[in-house]
Design a protein around this motif. Structure first.
Motif, PDB file in Angstrom:
ATOM      1  N   ILE A 107       0.833  -1.193   0.000  1.00  0.00           N
ATOM      2  CA  ILE A 107       0.000   0.000   0.000  1.00  0.00           C
ATOM      3  C   ILE A 107       0.872   1.249   0.000  1.00  0.00           C
ATOM      4  O   ILE A 107       1.968   1.244   0.549  1.00  0.00           O
ATOM      5  CB  ILE A 107      -0.962  -0.015   1.229  1.00  0.00           C
ATOM      6  N   THR A 108       0.375   2.319  -0.630  1.00  0.00           N
ATOM      7  CA  THR A 108       1.122   3.574  -0.692  1.00  0.00           C
ATOM      8  C   THR A 108       0.714   4.489   0.461  1.00  0.00           C
ATOM      9  O   THR A 108      -0.331   4.309   1.081  1.00  0.00           O
ATOM     10  CB  THR A 108       0.864   4.321  -2.011  1.00  0.00           C
ATOM     11  N   ASN A 140       4.537   1.659 -10.557  1.00  0.00           N
ATOM     12  CA  ASN A 140       4.879   2.180 -11.880  1.00  0.00           C
ATOM     13  C   ASN A 140       3.743   3.075 -12.368  1.00  0.00           C
ATOM     14  O   ASN A 140       3.011   2.726 -13.293  1.00  0.00           O
ATOM     15  CB  ASN A 140       5.142   1.023 -12.847  1.00  0.00           C
ATOM     16  N   ARG A 141       3.601   4.206 -11.679  1.00  0.00           N
ATOM     17  CA  ARG A 141       2.625   5.215 -12.086  1.00  0.00           C
ATOM     18  C   ARG A 141       3.165   6.592 -11.738  1.00  0.00           C
ATOM     19  O   ARG A 141       4.222   6.698 -11.137  1.00  0.00           O
ATOM     20  CB  ARG A 141       1.252   4.952 -11.466  1.00  0.00           C
ATOM     21  N   ILE A 147       5.691   1.879  -2.042  1.00  0.00           N
ATOM     22  CA  ILE A 147       4.713   0.971  -1.442  1.00  0.00           C
ATOM     23  C   ILE A 147       5.325   0.355  -0.188  1.00  0.00           C
ATOM     24  O   ILE A 147       6.535   0.123  -0.114  1.00  0.00           O
ATOM     25  CB  ILE A 147       4.232  -0.123  -2.430  1.00  0.00           C
ATOM     26  N   TYR A 148       4.484   0.153   0.810  1.00  0.00           N
ATOM     27  CA  TYR A 148       4.927  -0.361   2.101  1.00  0.00           C
ATOM     28  C   TYR A 148       4.321  -1.724   2.360  1.00  0.00           C
ATOM     29  O   TYR A 148       3.211  -2.031   1.904  1.00  0.00           O
ATOM     30  CB  TYR A 148       4.502   0.597   3.227  1.00  0.00           C
ATOM     31  N   LYS A 149       5.076  -2.534   3.114  1.00  0.00           N
ATOM     32  CA  LYS A 149       4.557  -3.816   3.569  1.00  0.00           C
ATOM     33  C   LYS A 149       5.150  -4.103   4.944  1.00  0.00           C
ATOM     34  O   LYS A 149       6.136  -3.487   5.347  1.00  0.00           O
ATOM     35  CB  LYS A 149       4.879  -4.932   2.579  1.00  0.00           C
TER      36      LYS A 149
END
Length: 178
Positions: A107-108, A140-141, A147-149
């Motif tokens: 998730i960003t 890639n946008r 992004i985190y996890k």
């Protein structure tokens, strides 16, 4: 090569290589085909320099190997540095953010902020510092958002083996006020 240069090489190798090292290994590293006695002489010379000047480091002999270590006179100071840091407890905002990441990962930051309705820069930094989340790449946008996890440290904290062991999110829907 000058004797002083060789002594400096021995010192720097021993500093960088924390394990005990033999005279033969040092000779191989220096690549000068010195007599073992010559390297031993330089090691003992370094040992004496550290001892005479009561330096914070010393070289000790362990069987047929030598190792650089801290002077035991300063052990109490070293213990203070090496003691496990007490992690502060996590705030409600941090726990909420961690929960969002755990269930929605990857998730960003923008997606997290959309769900929480507030900025989360400081909270993300706290989670990163506590090694509960990691940056898992970039999307890639436009803007290439991070992004985190969650991490294995997160799993250890919850005493679970894998993310699938998290309780179903449905268990919490009734407790969330909308």
């Amino acid at each position: 090569m000058r004797r002083e240069d060789i002594k400096n090489i021995i010192e720097s190798v021993m500093f960088a290589y924390s394990d005990p090292i033999s005279v033969k290994e040092l000779n191989y590293i220096i690549n000068e085909d010195l007599a073992s006695k010559e390297i031993e002489f330089m090691l003992h010379s370094l040992m004496e320099e550290y001892k005479e000047n009561n330096r914070g480091i010393q070289i000790i002999k362990l069987e047929n190997k030598y190792q650089m270590c801290t002077n035991k006179e300063y052990a109490s100071f070293i213990k203070k540095v090496l003691e496990p840091k007490k992690k502060k407890s996590l705030s409600q905002a941090t726990l909420e953010t961690l929960t969002i990441i755990a269930y929605k990962q990857p998730i960003t930051k923008v997606e997290i902020e959309d769900i929480r309705g507030v900025k989360c820069d400081k909270v993300l930094q706290t989670l990163l510092e506590n090694e509960l989340i990691v940056e898992a790449g970039r999307l890639n946008r436009i803007g290439k958002p991070i992004i985190y996890k969650t991490t294995n440290e997160f799993l250890k904290l919850l005493s679970i083996e894998k993310l699938e062991d998290l309780p179903p999110i449905e268990n919490y829907k009734d407790t969330v006020s909308e």
